[in-house]
Design a protein around this motif. Structure first.
Motif, PDB file in Angstrom:
ATOM      1  N   LEU A  34     -55.212  35.789  -2.724  1.00 33.59           N
ATOM      2  CA  LEU A  34     -55.876  35.076  -1.639  1.00 33.59           C
ATOM      3  C   LEU A  34     -55.966  33.606  -2.001  1.00 33.59           C
ATOM      4  O   LEU A  34     -55.880  33.244  -3.175  1.00 33.59           O
ATOM      5  N   PRO A  35     -56.169  32.738  -1.016  1.00 33.29           N
ATOM      6  CA  PRO A  35     -56.325  31.313  -1.331  1.00 33.29           C
ATOM      7  C   PRO A  35     -57.474  31.094  -2.319  1.00 33.29           C
ATOM      8  O   PRO A  35     -58.546  31.660  -2.166  1.00 33.29           O
ATOM      9  N   GLY A  36     -57.208  30.323  -3.346  1.00 33.91           N
ATOM     10  CA  GLY A  36     -58.218  30.031  -4.356  1.00 33.91           C
ATOM     11  C   GLY A  36     -58.123  30.903  -5.586  1.00 33.91           C
ATOM     12  O   GLY A  36     -58.742  30.592  -6.606  1.00 33.91           O
ATOM     13  N   ASP A  37     -57.363  32.001  -5.534  1.00 34.26           N
ATOM     14  CA  ASP A  37     -57.194  32.855  -6.712  1.00 34.26           C
ATOM     15  C   ASP A  37     -56.398  32.123  -7.780  1.00 34.26           C
ATOM     16  O   ASP A  37     -55.472  31.386  -7.480  1.00 34.26           O
ATOM     17  N   ARG A  38     -56.767  32.359  -9.012  1.00 32.38           N
ATOM     18  CA  ARG A  38     -56.004  31.813 -10.133  1.00 32.38           C
ATOM     19  C   ARG A  38     -55.069  32.910 -10.612  1.00 32.38           C
ATOM     20  O   ARG A  38     -55.495  34.035 -10.842  1.00 32.38           O
ATOM     21  N   VAL A  39     -53.790  32.568 -10.736  1.00 35.73           N
ATOM     22  CA  VAL A  39     -52.782  33.572 -11.049  1.00 35.73           C
ATOM     23  C   VAL A  39     -51.846  33.103 -12.151  1.00 35.73           C
ATOM     24  O   VAL A  39     -51.693  31.909 -12.392  1.00 35.73           O
ATOM     25  N   VAL A  40     -51.224  34.066 -12.793  1.00 31.31           N
ATOM     26  CA  VAL A  40     -50.124  33.821 -13.723  1.00 31.31           C
ATOM     27  C   VAL A  40     -48.912  34.484 -13.087  1.00 31.31           C
ATOM     28  O   VAL A  40     -48.951  35.666 -12.740  1.00 31.31           O
ATOM     29  N   VAL A  41     -47.844  33.723 -12.909  1.00 37.82           N
ATOM     30  CA  VAL A  41     -46.674  34.201 -12.170  1.00 37.82           C
ATOM     31  C   VAL A  41     -45.457  34.233 -13.081  1.00 37.82           C
ATOM     32  O   VAL A  41     -45.204  33.297 -13.837  1.00 37.82           O
ATOM     33  N   THR A  42     -44.709  35.322 -12.972  1.00 32.18           N
ATOM     34  CA  THR A  42     -43.399  35.423 -13.597  1.00 32.18           C
ATOM     35  C   THR A  42     -42.398  35.477 -12.461  1.00 32.18           C
ATOM     36  O   THR A  42     -42.567  36.266 -11.534  1.00 32.18           O
ATOM     37  N   GLY A  43     -41.382  34.634 -12.516  1.00 32.88           N
ATOM     38  CA  GLY A  43     -40.439  34.605 -11.410  1.00 32.88           C
ATOM     39  C   GLY A  43     -39.155  33.904 -11.752  1.00 32.88           C
ATOM     40  O   GLY A  43     -38.910  33.526 -12.893  1.00 32.88           O
ATOM     41  N   ILE A  44     -38.353  33.729 -10.736  1.00 30.41           N
ATOM     42  CA  ILE A  44     -37.062  33.063 -10.866  1.00 30.41           C
ATOM     43  C   ILE A  44     -37.129  31.749 -10.107  1.00 30.41           C
ATOM     44  O   ILE A  44     -37.437  31.738  -8.917  1.00 30.41           O
ATOM     45  N   PHE A  45     -36.868  30.657 -10.802  1.00 34.38           N
ATOM     46  CA  PHE A  45     -36.875  29.333 -10.194  1.00 34.38           C
ATOM     47  C   PHE A  45     -35.529  29.122  -9.528  1.00 34.38           C
ATOM     48  O   PHE A  45     -34.491  29.195 -10.182  1.00 34.38           O
ATOM     49  N   LYS A  46     -35.535  28.895  -8.211  1.00 34.56           N
ATOM     50  CA  LYS A  46     -34.284  28.774  -7.460  1.00 34.56           C
ATOM     51  C   LYS A  46     -34.230  27.445  -6.719  1.00 34.56           C
ATOM     52  O   LYS A  46     -35.255  26.846  -6.430  1.00 34.56           O
ATOM     53  N   ALA A  47     -33.012  27.035  -6.418  1.00 37.65           N
ATOM     54  CA  ALA A  47     -32.787  25.815  -5.639  1.00 37.65           C
ATOM     55  C   ALA A  47     -31.905  26.168  -4.445  1.00 37.65           C
ATOM     56  O   ALA A  47     -30.899  26.855  -4.590  1.00 37.65           O
ATOM     57  N   ALA A  48     -32.295  25.693  -3.276  1.00 38.88           N
ATOM     58  CA  ALA A  48     -31.526  25.952  -2.057  1.00 38.88           C
ATOM     59  C   ALA A  48     -31.083  24.630  -1.457  1.00 38.88           C
ATOM     60  O   ALA A  48     -31.853  23.668  -1.417  1.00 38.88           O
ATOM     61  N   GLY A  49     -29.855  24.593  -0.986  1.00 43.29           N
ATOM     62  CA  GLY A  49     -29.339  23.389  -0.350  1.00 43.29           C
ATOM     63  C   GLY A  49     -30.034  23.122   0.974  1.00 43.29           C
ATOM     64  O   GLY A  49     -30.474  24.037   1.660  1.00 43.29           O
ATOM     65  N   VAL A  50     -30.138  21.855   1.336  1.00 49.02           N
ATOM     66  CA  VAL A  50     -30.782  21.461   2.582  1.00 49.02           C
ATOM     67  C   VAL A  50     -29.732  20.814   3.479  1.00 49.02           C
ATOM     68  O   VAL A  50     -29.004  19.918   3.051  1.00 49.02           O
ATOM     69  N   ARG A  51     -29.643  21.276   4.714  1.00 53.47           N
ATOM     70  CA  ARG A  51     -28.683  20.723   5.675  1.00 53.47           C
ATOM     71  C   ARG A  51     -29.252  19.446   6.289  1.00 53.47           C
ATOM     72  O   ARG A  51     -30.444  19.323   6.497  1.00 53.47           O
ATOM     73  N   THR A  52     -28.366  18.501   6.602  1.00 59.53           N
ATOM     74  CA  THR A  52     -28.814  17.258   7.238  1.00 59.53           C
ATOM     75  C   THR A  52     -29.284  17.526   8.655  1.00 59.53           C
ATOM     76  O   THR A  52     -30.258  16.944   9.117  1.00 59.53           O
ATOM     77  N   LYS A  53     -28.580  18.421   9.369  1.00 61.65           N
ATOM     78  CA  LYS A  53     -28.970  18.874  10.705  1.00 61.65           C
ATOM     79  C   LYS A  53     -28.801  20.381  10.730  1.00 61.65           C
ATOM     80  O   LYS A  53     -27.938  20.925  10.034  1.00 61.65           O
ATOM     81  N   SER A  54     -29.580  21.053  11.534  1.00 60.65           N
ATOM     82  CA  SER A  54     -29.484  22.511  11.567  1.00 60.65           C
ATOM     83  C   SER A  54     -28.140  22.989  12.097  1.00 60.65           C
ATOM     84  O   SER A  54     -27.696  24.092  11.779  1.00 60.65           O
ATOM     85  N   THR A  55     -27.475  22.171  12.906  1.00 63.20           N
ATOM     86  CA  THR A  55     -26.171  22.562  13.458  1.00 63.20           C
ATOM     87  C   THR A  55     -24.999  22.075  12.618  1.00 63.20           C
ATOM     88  O   THR A  55     -23.864  22.411  12.887  1.00 63.20           O
ATOM     89  N   SER A  56     -25.277  21.275  11.600  1.00 61.92           N
ATOM     90  CA  SER A  56     -24.227  20.680  10.775  1.00 61.92           C
ATOM     91  C   SER A  56     -23.977  21.513   9.521  1.00 61.92           C
ATOM     92  O   SER A  56     -24.866  22.188   9.018  1.00 61.92           O
ATOM     93  N   ARG A  57     -22.755  21.445   9.011  1.00 64.32           N
ATOM     94  CA  ARG A  57     -22.421  22.123   7.759  1.00 64.32           C
ATOM     95  C   ARG A  57     -22.617  21.202   6.559  1.00 64.32           C
ATOM     96  O   ARG A  57     -22.489  21.635   5.420  1.00 64.32           O
ATOM     97  N   VAL A  58     -22.937  19.942   6.808  1.00 59.80           N
ATOM     98  CA  VAL A  58     -23.102  18.957   5.743  1.00 59.80           C
ATOM     99  C   VAL A  58     -24.429  19.209   5.028  1.00 59.80           C
ATOM    100  O   VAL A  58     -25.469  19.379   5.658  1.00 59.80           O
TER     101      VAL A  58
END
Length: 150
Positions: A34-58
């Protein structure tokens, strides 16, 4: 579920803003915190590409980073995470590990003699390498070289 994870305020140097990252949780981790809970997280750090426009492939050269959570455990309110923990100080988990004592939330996972004998029998099989390769991610077809590398 998408959760915004923020650095603990007491671990942030004076005058700086706490950093935050987006965390994605699935299955039984949804609605676990819940909001405000203190947690310890194990996970995978990922990076996702960002498009310049939603209709563009760039794609932009800057990536959006996020964390895919594998395990989340809550930390009690009165246990304050300080910079000592971040910088390599000891905590209850580390000290329990070093002493060989199980933690309170850890189930009894002792290896029995029958388990040890079964492992010894597996170790002496001639095809153990192929057996391990087939048993690693069986839902993924082929990719044997990658599995052997893992």
């Amino acid at each position: 579920q998408i959760i915004k994870l923020q650095e603990a305020p007491e671990a942030v140097p004076e005058g700086e803003t706490p950093s935050s990252i987006t965390m994605t949780v699935f299955d039984n981790l949804v609605d676990f915190v819940l909001p405000g809970d203190r947690v310890v997280v194990t996970g995978i750090f990922k990076a996702a590409g960002v498009r310049t426009k939603s209709t563009s492939r760039v794609m932009k050269s800057v990536f959006k980073t996020y964390l895919d959570a594998i395990h989340v455990s809550k930390v009690e309110r009165n246990k304050i995470m300080t910079s000592e923990l971040v910088s390599g100080g000891t905590n209850e988990y580390q000290s329990a590990f070093e002493e060989g004592q199980p933690r309170e939330d850890e189930e009894d996972s002792a290896v029995t003699e029958a388990d040890e004998e079964a492992l010894q029998a597996l170790a002496h099989r001639a095809d153990i390498y192929q057996l391990l390769t087939k048993s690693l991610a069986p839902s993924i077809f082929a990719m044997h070289d990658v599995k052997k590398g893992l």
